[in-house]
Design a protein around this motif. Structure first.
Motif, PDB file in Angstrom:
ATOM      1  N   VAL A   1       0.848  -1.203   0.000  1.00 23.53           N
ATOM      2  CA  VAL A   1       0.000   0.000   0.000  1.00 23.53           C
ATOM      3  C   VAL A   1       0.879   1.246   0.000  1.00 23.53           C
ATOM      4  CG1 VAL A   1      -1.697   1.321   1.327  1.00 23.53           C
ATOM      5  CG2 VAL A   1      -1.923  -1.169   1.146  1.00 23.53           C
ATOM      6  N   GLU A   2       1.913   1.242   0.830  1.00 20.93           N
ATOM      7  CA  GLU A   2       2.813   2.403   0.918  1.00 20.93           C
ATOM      8  C   GLU A   2       3.595   2.594  -0.386  1.00 20.93           C
ATOM      9  OE1 GLU A   2       4.600   5.722   2.860  1.00 20.93           O
ATOM     10  OE2 GLU A   2       2.790   4.538   3.271  1.00 20.93           O
ATOM     11  N   LEU A   3       4.021   1.497  -1.014  1.00 19.52           N
ATOM     12  CA  LEU A   3       4.733   1.594  -2.296  1.00 19.52           C
ATOM     13  C   LEU A   3       3.831   2.214  -3.364  1.00 19.52           C
ATOM     14  CD1 LEU A   3       6.523  -1.894  -2.346  1.00 19.52           C
ATOM     15  CD2 LEU A   3       7.652   0.329  -2.167  1.00 19.52           C
ATOM     16  N   ALA A   4       2.561   1.795  -3.364  1.00 22.74           N
ATOM     17  CA  ALA A   4       1.611   2.347  -4.347  1.00 22.74           C
ATOM     18  C   ALA A   4       1.390   3.839  -4.083  1.00 22.74           C
ATOM     19  CB  ALA A   4       0.287   1.585  -4.260  1.00 22.74           C
ATOM     20  N   ARG A   5       1.287   4.213  -2.793  1.00 20.13           N
ATOM     21  CA  ARG A   5       1.068   5.625  -2.449  1.00 20.13           C
ATOM     22  C   ARG A   5       2.237   6.486  -2.905  1.00 20.13           C
ATOM     23  NH1 ARG A   5       1.916   9.430   1.301  1.00 20.13           N
ATOM     24  NH2 ARG A   5       3.416   8.233   2.528  1.00 20.13           N
ATOM     25  N   ARG A   6       3.441   5.945  -2.779  1.00 23.11           N
ATOM     26  CA  ARG A   6       4.638   6.713  -3.158  1.00 23.11           C
ATOM     27  C   ARG A   6       5.019   6.501  -4.625  1.00 23.11           C
ATOM     28  NH1 ARG A   6       8.936   7.520   1.664  1.00 23.11           N
ATOM     29  NH2 ARG A   6       7.633   7.030   3.453  1.00 23.11           N
ATOM     30  N   LYS A   7       4.196   5.737  -5.327  1.00 20.60           N
ATOM     31  CA  LYS A   7       4.412   5.473  -6.758  1.00 20.60           C
ATOM     32  C   LYS A   7       5.775   4.816  -7.024  1.00 20.60           C
ATOM     33  CE  LYS A   7       1.173   8.851  -8.628  1.00 20.60           C
ATOM     34  NZ  LYS A   7       0.423   8.974  -7.366  1.00 20.60           N
ATOM     35  N   ILE A   8       6.143   3.872  -6.160  1.00 20.05           N
ATOM     36  CA  ILE A   8       7.365   3.083  -6.363  1.00 20.05           C
ATOM     37  C   ILE A   8       6.947   1.767  -7.020  1.00 20.05           C
ATOM     38  CG2 ILE A   8       9.305   1.904  -5.263  1.00 20.05           C
ATOM     39  CD1 ILE A   8       9.059   3.897  -2.929  1.00 20.05           C
ATOM     40  N   PRO A   9       7.324   1.529  -8.286  1.00 17.81           N
ATOM     41  CA  PRO A   9       6.898   0.293  -8.954  1.00 17.81           C
ATOM     42  C   PRO A   9       7.585  -0.926  -8.334  1.00 17.81           C
ATOM     43  CG  PRO A   9       8.442   1.490 -10.333  1.00 17.81           C
ATOM     44  CD  PRO A   9       8.175   2.366  -9.149  1.00 17.81           C
ATOM     45  N   TYR A  10       6.888  -2.049  -8.296  1.00 24.04           N
ATOM     46  CA  TYR A  10       7.481  -3.263  -7.717  1.00 24.04           C
ATOM     47  C   TYR A  10       6.907  -4.496  -8.414  1.00 24.04           C
ATOM     48  CZ  TYR A  10       3.050  -3.838  -5.179  1.00 24.04           C
ATOM     49  OH  TYR A  10       1.726  -4.000  -4.861  1.00 24.04           O
ATOM     50  N   VAL A  11       7.627  -5.596  -8.304  1.00 22.19           N
ATOM     51  CA  VAL A  11       7.123  -6.883  -8.778  1.00 22.19           C
ATOM     52  C   VAL A  11       7.233  -7.851  -7.614  1.00 22.19           C
ATOM     53  CG1 VAL A  11       9.389  -7.585  -9.683  1.00 22.19           C
ATOM     54  CG2 VAL A  11       7.342  -8.700 -10.531  1.00 22.19           C
ATOM     55  N   LYS A  12       6.185  -8.664  -7.428  1.00 25.95           N
ATOM     56  CA  LYS A  12       6.158  -9.615  -6.312  1.00 25.95           C
ATOM     57  C   LYS A  12       6.274 -11.018  -6.878  1.00 25.95           C
ATOM     58  CE  LYS A  12       3.519 -10.710  -2.131  1.00 25.95           C
ATOM     59  NZ  LYS A  12       2.357 -10.353  -1.307  1.00 25.95           N
ATOM     60  N   TYR A  13       7.275 -11.759  -6.414  1.00 23.56           N
ATOM     61  CA  TYR A  13       7.475 -13.099  -6.955  1.00 23.56           C
ATOM     62  C   TYR A  13       6.380 -14.033  -6.475  1.00 23.56           C
ATOM     63  CZ  TYR A  13      11.879 -12.038  -9.147  1.00 23.56           C
ATOM     64  OH  TYR A  13      12.831 -11.519  -9.985  1.00 23.56           O
ATOM     65  N   GLY A  14       5.887 -14.844  -7.396  1.00 25.50           N
ATOM     66  CA  GLY A  14       4.768 -15.729  -7.126  1.00 25.50           C
ATOM     67  C   GLY A  14       3.767 -15.538  -8.243  1.00 25.50           C
ATOM     68  N   GLY A  15       2.528 -15.925  -8.012  1.00 29.41           N
ATOM     69  CA  GLY A  15       1.501 -15.724  -9.026  1.00 29.41           C
ATOM     70  C   GLY A  15       1.267 -16.968  -9.857  1.00 29.41           C
ATOM     71  N   LEU A  16       0.443 -16.830 -10.865  1.00 27.25           N
ATOM     72  CA  LEU A  16      -0.019 -17.961 -11.669  1.00 27.25           C
ATOM     73  C   LEU A  16       1.099 -18.536 -12.524  1.00 27.25           C
ATOM     74  CD1 LEU A  16      -2.765 -19.375 -12.308  1.00 27.25           C
ATOM     75  CD2 LEU A  16      -2.874 -17.932 -14.336  1.00 27.25           C
ATOM     76  N   ARG A  17       1.247 -19.841 -12.469  1.00 28.29           N
ATOM     77  CA  ARG A  17       2.196 -20.498 -13.356  1.00 28.29           C
ATOM     78  C   ARG A  17       1.614 -20.510 -14.766  1.00 28.29           C
ATOM     79  NH1 ARG A  17       6.460 -23.582 -11.860  1.00 28.29           N
ATOM     80  NH2 ARG A  17       6.869 -23.802  -9.651  1.00 28.29           N
ATOM     81  N   PHE A  18       2.490 -20.476 -15.743  1.00 28.52           N
ATOM     82  CA  PHE A  18       2.084 -20.430 -17.150  1.00 28.52           C
ATOM     83  C   PHE A  18       1.106 -21.564 -17.487  1.00 28.52           C
ATOM     84  CE2 PHE A  18       3.220 -21.654 -21.614  1.00 28.52           C
ATOM     85  CZ  PHE A  18       2.709 -20.529 -22.232  1.00 28.52           C
ATOM     86  N   LEU A  19       1.450 -22.790 -17.052  1.00 29.28           N
ATOM     87  CA  LEU A  19       0.632 -23.946 -17.430  1.00 29.28           C
ATOM     88  C   LEU A  19      -0.651 -24.057 -16.625  1.00 29.28           C
ATOM     89  CD1 LEU A  19       3.274 -26.742 -18.108  1.00 29.28           C
ATOM     90  CD2 LEU A  19       2.181 -25.183 -19.684  1.00 29.28           C
ATOM     91  N   GLU A  20      -0.853 -23.153 -15.647  1.00 32.62           N
ATOM     92  CA  GLU A  20      -2.094 -23.174 -14.883  1.00 32.62           C
ATOM     93  C   GLU A  20      -3.137 -22.255 -15.500  1.00 32.62           C
ATOM     94  OE1 GLU A  20      -0.920 -22.257 -10.905  1.00 32.62           O
ATOM     95  OE2 GLU A  20       0.114 -24.173 -10.649  1.00 32.62           O
ATOM     96  N   ALA A  21      -2.760 -21.471 -16.502  1.00 35.49           N
ATOM     97  CA  ALA A  21      -3.725 -20.619 -17.195  1.00 35.49           C
ATOM     98  C   ALA A  21      -4.715 -21.519 -17.940  1.00 35.49           C
ATOM     99  CB  ALA A  21      -3.003 -19.691 -18.170  1.00 35.49           C
ATOM    100  N   ALA A  22      -6.020 -21.236 -17.806  1.00 39.61           N
ATOM    101  CA  ALA A  22      -7.064 -22.133 -18.319  1.00 39.61           C
ATOM    102  C   ALA A  22      -6.917 -22.416 -19.812  1.00 39.61           C
ATOM    103  CB  ALA A  22      -8.434 -21.531 -18.029  1.00 39.61           C
ATOM    104  N   HIS A  23      -6.606 -21.380 -20.621  1.00 36.67           N
ATOM    105  CA  HIS A  23      -6.541 -21.584 -22.069  1.00 36.67           C
ATOM    106  C   HIS A  23      -5.352 -22.457 -22.456  1.00 36.67           C
ATOM    107  CE1 HIS A  23      -4.432 -17.970 -20.886  1.00 36.67           C
ATOM    108  NE2 HIS A  23      -3.706 -17.981 -21.982  1.00 36.67           N
ATOM    109  N   ILE A  24      -4.243 -22.378 -21.689  1.00 37.90           N
ATOM    110  CA  ILE A  24      -3.090 -23.242 -21.958  1.00 37.90           C
ATOM    111  C   ILE A  24      -3.415 -24.684 -21.563  1.00 37.90           C
ATOM    112  CG2 ILE A  24      -0.685 -23.712 -21.341  1.00 37.90           C
ATOM    113  CD1 ILE A  24      -1.027 -21.297 -23.172  1.00 37.90           C
ATOM    114  N   LYS A  25      -4.129 -24.841 -20.441  1.00 39.44           N
ATOM    115  CA  LYS A  25      -4.528 -26.193 -20.005  1.00 39.44           C
ATOM    116  C   LYS A  25      -5.461 -26.832 -21.038  1.00 39.44           C
ATOM    117  CE  LYS A  25      -5.221 -27.220 -15.587  1.00 39.44           C
ATOM    118  NZ  LYS A  25      -4.061 -27.768 -14.898  1.00 39.44           N
ATOM    119  N   ASP A  26      -6.328 -26.018 -21.659  1.00 43.55           N
ATOM    120  CA  ASP A  26      -7.239 -26.536 -22.701  1.00 43.55           C
ATOM    121  C   ASP A  26      -6.434 -27.130 -23.858  1.00 43.55           C
ATOM    122  OD1 ASP A  26      -9.369 -25.573 -21.241  1.00 43.55           O
ATOM    123  OD2 ASP A  26      -9.696 -23.798 -22.486  1.00 43.55           O
ATOM    124  N   LEU A  27      -5.498 -26.332 -24.348  1.00 43.57           N
ATOM    125  CA  LEU A  27      -4.727 -26.743 -25.525  1.00 43.57           C
ATOM    126  C   LEU A  27      -3.840 -27.953 -25.225  1.00 43.57           C
ATOM    127  CD1 LEU A  27      -3.601 -24.126 -28.035  1.00 43.57           C
ATOM    128  CD2 LEU A  27      -2.151 -26.100 -27.710  1.00 43.57           C
TER     129      LEU A  27
END
Length: 693
Positions: A392-418
């Motif tokens: 929240v504080e980073l967003a308020r101060r407009k400091i861009p960031y990336v957080k490690y984690g998130g959806l794996r490529f092969l867990e995306a529904a359209h990739i799983k379909d194919l």
């Protein structure tokens, strides 16, 4: 150039590890070797030099088995070994070095090597060599289907969900503990369901076998079982002269026993790791594997310790050394920096989480002005939720960031379909993939899909037999195109190149119908098609991508364009193996370090110490440990001040604190305006109060 030139750049202990063994006219004879590689001591370089050394002395690279924990690590090892040999032998056009690249084919993860061996020995294991390997997501879905079929989802009391069921199963398999022990030690809230879970897992195993499916754990289980048969174990072992293992501290019991069966006497076995970085017990990794390694062999294994650190300054290492000096059971080592003294790390006391966020932001911006880019700074934390207030504080101060984690490529529904279409074509008995593919068709719901699969099974899994299955009339054209596609993919004469394109052309109308913002997902499918060109066959493409998937879509599509620069936020587990100029560590208090969930067991407390050590040794130049004094309670009004105090981490003893500069950060207190003297104004309030009476 002398063939020993590849050893010149190495320090003494590295040279000893790399050249260990007795050179033969063609090859190297060596007993078991354990390389204890402290943080930042050149572990990867040492292992690559060991491979190069073996090749230079006549060991056939095709007879070297190299086991890593990621495909990327195996590829990096292969590349480095090639470069080392090329330089050592002065081969501008290749030769022996080219042979390394071509013949070092048995380099990969435990799971990918297991997959190759199982397909080769399938007939000896009563296993269909065309089995499909499913990822964790699909395994959880199959577990859920079995859970539903057995009626466990409708129980009056809360039965464990699919992901928990899979975690229990995986932990029990990889530790080789009984289900009762697993539940008592790791999942006590599920103990009442022991009998039902046992039935669930037995049915799950039967369902996998019927569908010709293996999950991640099966690859190790089958390999382990195969190595339990003396003749098969001897046959597998005879393929390899040397076995090298990276990150040995992260192996589980199954993996350690597989290695023991491969090399009962330890001949040609080299393992590399650091007991101080063993932090994955929740994935069933066993630190005892590395601690007990030397004594498994007679004579005892050689132990070489690497302690010259090329990453961090000495002041950072002094703090890390002081922390680990108080651990009771370990390989003792004192890391020495090759980069000089540097500045002392900071232990910063702050009032609360909001002040902690302000402190981090202030320091991050200050260091950015000192020409340390945001990308060279990282904020690490014990648990993903610990960065909430900071974000929240980073967003308020407009400091861009990336957080490690998130959806794996092969867990995306359209990739799983194919991928499901390719998996079904590759293994017709894979009813999990079939069920997903069928439901992509308009009007083909779960009921019709099940009927179709029953019809398919009754006709010995023949795609030709799908023509006789009656589908809703509206489905006519789509159904014919689906059967044509499956027959084309199943044709053994059809070459692998172009198959993904064939599937995506069939999938396009369904893709556009199912997903509202389909245009934002097309790039993923483009990348998947490009990626398929890197694999020799459909089986290899499906298996390798399942076993070692990219972390996120951006791994394939290029770095996300967040800004010119961005701060890195990461859990410590995700940060292992990484390094940054400056590291900030949040919430260094009891309850986080160690975690409140670890305080019941001494071995878990020690793993928490190692976790803190891993975090500290990510820093190259500057390290900040931040300790909030109080934590506000949730479930109170916005202006409420109910809170608890955080106790100093038990790891931050007086000896450890002596290696830090102790600081406090005040921050700004909301609502407290800076008060200035009202010049020229004085008021005798006391006199006025007297006058009232």
């Amino acid at each position: 150039m002398s063939t020993a030139s590849h050893l010149e750049k190495l320090n003494g202990p590295q040279r000893k590890a790399v050249s260990y063994g007795e050179p033969l006219p063609k090859g190297v004879k060596a007993g078991p070797l354990l390389i204890i590689a402290g943080a930042g001591t050149g572990k990867t370089s040492t292992l690559a030099h060991r491979v190069a050394h073996l090749a230079i002395h006549g060991v056939d690279p095709a007879r070297i088995l190299m086991l890593t924990f990621t495909r990327r690590a195996a590829a990096e090892m292969r590349r480095r070994a090639h470069d080392i040999v090329k330089t050592a032998l002065n081969e501008p056009l290749g030769g022996v070095s080219h042979t390394i690249s071509q013949r070092l084919t048995w380099a990969g993860t435990f799971h990918s090597i297991g997959n190759r061996l199982l397909r080769h020995y399938a007939k000896h294991l009563k296993l269909d060599p065309h089995f499909t390997v499913v990822d964790r997501g699909d395994a959880a879905d199959l577990m859920d289907a079995v859970r539903m079929d057995l009626g466990f989802a409708t129980k009056e009391q809360r039965f464990p969900r699919k992901d928990t069921c899979l975690q229990i199963y995986s932990y029990r398999v990889n530790t080789q503990k009984s289900l009762k022990e697993t539940l008592e030690q790791q999942f006590p809230w599920c103990l009442q369901w022991e009998a039902d879970l046992s039935k669930l897992y037995r049915t799950y195993v039967e369902r996998k076998q019927r569908c010709g499916i293996l999950d991640y754990d099966d690859l190790l289980l089958y390999w382990h079982a195969m190595m339990g048969e003396a003749r098969l174990a001897q046959h597998v072992s005879s393929h390899f002269d040397h076995v090298l293992v990276d990150e040995y501290q992260d192996t589980n019991r199954l993996q350690a026993e597989i290695l023991q069966a491969l090399r009962p006497d330890g001949a040609g076995l080299t393992v590399v790791g650091d007991d101080a970085q063993a932090i994955y017990s929740f994935r069933a990794a066993a630190v005892d594997n590395i601690l007990g390694f030397p004594d498994r062999f007679t004579p005892r294994a050689e132990v070489v310790t690497l302690a010259q650190n090329y990453r961090s300054t000495q002041q950072v290492l002094d703090a890390a050394n002081a922390l680990m000096a108080e651990a009771p059971r370990q390989y003792r080592k004192h890391l020495l920096s090759m980069r000089g003294q540097g500045v002392r790390p900071s232990y910063v006391t702050v009032a609360d989480l909001k002040t902690q966020a302000e402190c981090v932001c202030s320091e991050v911006l200050k260091r950015r002005e000192m020409n340390v880019p945001l990308k060279r700074q990282a904020v690490l934390f014990r648990s993903s939720s610990h960065s909430d207030v900071l974000e929240v504080e980073l967003a308020r101060r407009k400091i861009p960031y990336v957080k490690y984690g998130g959806l794996r490529f092969l867990e995306a529904a359209h990739i799983k379909d194919l991928m499901a279409v390719l998996r079904w074509a590759d293994n017709p008995r894979n009813t999990l993939a079939a069920f997903r593919v069928l439901q992509l068709l308009p009007g083909m719901g779960p009921v019709n899909a099940r009927k179709c699969i029953e019809h398919f099974e009754a006709h010995q899994y023949s795609f030709e037999a799908l023509k006789s299955f009656e589908v809703p009339q509206a489905l006519g054209m789509d159904w014919r195109k689906t059967i044509e596609l499956l027959l084309a993919l199943a044709d053994p004469q059809r070459q692998w190149p172009g198959q993904v394109h064939l599937v995506r052309e069939w999938y396009r109308p369904h893709f556009e119908r199912i997903y509202e913002h389909f245009h934002t997902r097309i790039g993923d499918i483009d990348q998947l098609e490009l990626l398929s060109g890197q694999y020799a066959s459909r089986e290899r493409f499906l298996t390798e991508l399942t076993l070692d998937p990219p972390n996120a879509t951006s791994d394939l599509a290029g770095q996300p364009v967040l800004d010119e620069d961005y701060l890195v936020l990461s859990t410590i587990h995700s940060a292992k193996g990484m390094e940054w100029d400056t590291v900030y560590l949040l919430n260094v208090v009891d309850g986080s370090f160690p975690s409140e969930f670890a305080t019941g067991k001494p071995e878990l407390i020690e793993e928490e110490r190692r976790l803190l050590y891993v975090a500290m040794t990510r820093a190259q130049n500057d390290l900040y440990l931040i300790s909030p004094l109080k934590f506000h309670l949730t479930q109170q009004s916005r202006t409420g001040d109910a809170h608890v105090y955080g106790g100093r981490s038990r790891f931050m003893t007086e000896k450890v604190l002596k290696t830090f500069d102790l600081k406090t950060f005040e921050g700004s207190s909301p609502g407290e305006a800076s008060l200035q003297d009202a010049t020229g104004t004085s008021l005798d309030v006391g006199a006025r109060l007297k006058e009232m009476w």
